[in-house]
Design an enzyme around this catalytic site. Sequence first.
Site, PDB file in Angstrom:
ATOM      1  N   ALA A 192      40.294   2.474   7.352  1.00 39.27           N
ATOM      2  CA  ALA A 192      41.384   1.933   6.534  1.00 39.27           C
ATOM      3  C   ALA A 192      42.678   2.684   6.798  1.00 39.27           C
ATOM      4  CB  ALA A 192      41.021   2.043   5.059  1.00 39.27           C
ATOM      5  N   CYS A 195      37.105  -2.972   7.960  1.00 38.85           N
ATOM      6  CA  CYS A 195      37.559  -1.610   7.667  1.00 38.85           C
ATOM      7  C   CYS A 195      36.799  -1.043   6.483  1.00 38.85           C
ATOM      8  CB  CYS A 195      39.054  -1.584   7.333  1.00 38.85           C
ATOM      9  SG  CYS A 195      40.121  -2.473   8.472  1.00 38.85           S
ATOM     10  N   CYS A 196      36.489   0.226   6.574  1.00 36.66           N
ATOM     11  CA  CYS A 196      36.080   1.007   5.413  1.00 36.66           C
ATOM     12  C   CYS A 196      36.775   2.357   5.526  1.00 36.66           C
ATOM     13  CB  CYS A 196      34.561   1.131   5.310  1.00 36.66           C
ATOM     14  SG  CYS A 196      33.789   2.077   6.643  1.00 36.66           S
ATOM     15  N   LYS A 197      36.280   3.361   4.855  1.00 34.41           N
ATOM     16  CA  LYS A 197      36.962   4.647   4.837  1.00 34.41           C
ATOM     17  C   LYS A 197      37.114   5.227   6.231  1.00 34.41           C
ATOM     18  CE  LYS A 197      36.543   9.279   2.822  1.00 34.41           C
ATOM     19  NZ  LYS A 197      35.767  10.135   1.894  1.00 34.41           N
ATOM     20  N   THR A 226      31.154  -0.288   7.647  1.00 37.38           N
ATOM     21  CA  THR A 226      31.671  -1.182   8.688  1.00 37.38           C
ATOM     22  C   THR A 226      30.557  -1.654   9.615  1.00 37.38           C
ATOM     23  OG1 THR A 226      33.868  -0.161   8.635  1.00 37.38           O
ATOM     24  CG2 THR A 226      33.240  -1.319  10.648  1.00 37.38           C
TER      25      THR A 226
END
Length: 1062
Positions: A498, A969-971, A977
């Site tokens: 992200a 997206c993730c962290k 993801t």
Amino acid sequence: MKFNAKDLALLARRPSGCFDKEGKLKICRVVGDEKLIEPRERWCRLKGNLLFLMKNKSSEASEVVILERCWVVEFRSKTDVSIVLKFQSGEPDLYLEAASKPDCESWAVALGEANSEGLQNKIQQLRRLIMEIKEERSSDEARHFLPSSQVDSLGEPQFTSIQRIANEPKLEFSLACKDLVAATRDRKLNTFIQVSVVHPAEHILTRYSSTEIVEGTRDPLFLTGVTFPPEYPIYEETKIKLTVYDVKDKSQDTVRTSVLPDHKEPRADVGRSFLGCTTFRVGDLVKSKEQQLTLTLRTSDGGKTVGTIEVNLVKMGELEDGETDHITTDAQDQKCALVRECTATEGISGKDNLPSLNAVLKNPICKLYRFPTSDNKWMRIREQMAETTLSFHVPKELINLHIKEDMRRNQELKDLGELAPHWDNMRKSVIAHCDQMLSMYQDTLAELGKHTGSSFKSSCSKGEKTLEFIPINLHLQRMHVHSPRLKDALYDVITVGAPAAHFQGFKNGGLRKLLSKFEAERRNTGYQCIYYSPENTAKAKEVLSNINHLQPLISSHADLLLNSASQHSPDSLKNSLKMLSEKTELFVHAFKDQLVRSALLALYTARPGCPLKKPAVPRNSAEEGGDLQHQDHPSQIKRQDSIPHHSEYDEEEWDRVWANVGKSLNCVIAMVDRLLEKDVSNSKESENDPSAADCKVLHTGGDWYEQLYPLVITLKDCMGEVVTRAKQSMAFVLLQELACGLPQCLMLTLRRDIVFSQALAGLVCGFIIKLHTGLHDQGFLQQLHTVGLLVQYEGLLSTYSEEAGMLEDMAVGISDLQKVMFKVIEAKSEDFLPIITGRREHYVIEVQLPAKMFELLPQEIKEGKLLRMYPVLFNVGINEQQTLAERFGDTTLQENINQENLELLKEYYKLFTEKMPPDCLPHFQEQNDLKGLLENLHQNIQAKKRKNVEIMWLAATICRKLNGVRFTCCKSAKDRTSMSVTLEQCSILRDEHQLHKDFFIRALDCMRRSHGSLVKSPLTGKGESSSPFSKRERRRNQGTIGQSVSPPCPVRLWSRSSWRHC
């Protein structure tokens, strides 16, 4: 069995150095989960397979435990320091408790290797090592007996390369075993194959890959193949070793063998046993008539045969006639036939796009699978993950533009002239802070210039200051599907962490909250400065940008006009006048704004000698920008000072100043018309009197230049006066913006630049990949220049704690991408990297294509039409933190983001249906289908259901049907993801390519072996497992997600399997 008590007692009393391990342990017997007595401390000594238990170090042995037909159970809890010895005889378990976790692990390793089975595993491992050494020696001995001349010629070996299609993997093959022999008759084998490569030049055995585990059969057919990417150094002389293992235990909560500390390499025999191995040359496979090898599996000593293994050469797009094989489905004992048919498919990627793609993508990792379809045919899937050089290229280009823009702004502030003490002190403070920020940008750019090595930023580096402009784990995830009855298809997803300012942190929230708070505080600045809305400050930046762009263009066109006049070229004179008129009209139109007039009045009040007060907003002028075609001659224009004295200031003066530019242009146009009319009349006279015409021609060229020159100079002077006034007034507006919020304003600008840089790098990568794959799709190209490109971001962030701040950053960064335009140009060199121009809030990305590819584009794109982007973000938190947010926190942020972006998606769809013909959508993407999906998405967003992953599936489907670019997206673009991408890929295979329903879970497991964080991969940047989900969360989600959705909806499939490999 009888033992000699005296000998055992003597053995127990030997010196400490004679034992494999010794130390204090608390010991007791356990039946079930109950301890018979409280654990008592004993001195334990281990020798071979004998464990001596003593009251203390100097006492006699009170008990001897024989470590045969038993196994060690170690618990994975970080705080648990106990292990249990379990016996096949059924006698009570032996409970052993150590003083610390490292001591417990070392005892578990020692006890696990103490029995005869551990000794046999060591012997087998040594035998395999001896065989590998013999293979290496045999090649060296053969070389030793060659004649000296041949040895010299082999000093630099020449190996035979493998013929292949450009940009395709060098070698791909599938594997299957038959008639495997188990150690015991009743044992069901759970097998997998480990693939190792022996490089001919180095003679070193290197582990390359492995297949999935096939359970419960002696004839396993593996769905995971082996593929070698184009850059891999493999030749016909390369040897490939295939080793078959039987997996003994797949328990998740306990391990039946010892577990080593994290920093140590696991033992080869942990949880598996060696069955057999074989080796073959790549050349034998490539040159085989049937493109298939049947090899015999033998034990480590090379004597006993334990089965056979089939190696089948794979070429995507080509299926050959062959025999029928069978594999068993996961759910039932159904048989699925492997039928090879000869088909010819249309190629997806040609040779022409290789140079430009290779400039963007690098270090590809390929995986090969074969899955059965519902009609018992086979489809092949090649999965590719690649890094991109744009991870660093785009941020460096962007920072360079920021530096130039900020230097230009600082100079404009210095050029404001003399100001009253209050405003002058404010300017000095602003410039000092701006210089500090400028220095920071320069230092960051210098550090990025020194970066070498990986072309992406791993997740463990997300908090590094020098890399804060770089996106996290930016990769292309591509799935190439070849089906027997359908055309080949490509499915691309860009995976990236992200976009967020991780180094600055999220203690006070993200950009969405910070910008709103900052704007509210700016409105209450009082007498210190003049408040201008964000729209007005953006307009001021646009006016300054137009000035810097148009002024040199007008000056150059004016010079071309004079040059045409000196050459007496009527056609050239007309063209030059046309270009000059168009640019000057744009120049004059740029200043038809109330902001310029009010800013000039504000600047007047800031001059020395003028009372300090906020200026009144001037009245609106209905006569701004009157007709340029009916103005007076420039000889009647009186030149004014750049900035009038306060006693002379006239609010209407600015209208007269910028109108003088239009009057000057009209005079130039009138003069050119008169000159051309005279030229026509002279040409008619020349037909009657040729001698008189020759005399006139000698003086006409000079007359044209002399008559136009003073008018052009007047035009330039008037334009210069407008530029000076406008620049100073707009710079004064920017001074107010900066002064109202120092230093927060500059810090927010920095944070926004960081987030935007990460988002833009991903967008540029996605656009270039989409452009290359859609070059032969005329409908897509028409959509690209007529409507624009849809870019859909799938967010998996929670709305709890720091991730809520990340989501706020991400939402603003993706929204800012609306101000980015793309332009496709023909490459003039071998450098195909994109070029970035523009300023904050308005960037143009020039994508370079080779000449052959550029010719495929529509005329509108080739002429330089700017291509618009329509980014949308839909976020659904799925981890344990989201559970906390839903129960005890607030999910309003996620709901608002989804609702806002739904409206943007609807606007794009409306624009699409208005401008595009209906036949541009493929037959399976009808408009009614899209309407239904949009309505379903709207209902799911309004429902506000917990962890509603149906939103993500619907948004992704709509994006694909509208030819959009997909982002997930993730962290850190790791666990969540990878789960989402693999689920999406398997769902596409089921819905679009008829994947057999009983193989959905097995296909998911195969793909997640290479995506999950349980294996070391460039995608993760780490080797350890870092699951964001607890055991309780996995169980809870299995009961909640998708309860209201019936199979085969992918939501339920997410809940069944997605948590197992995170």
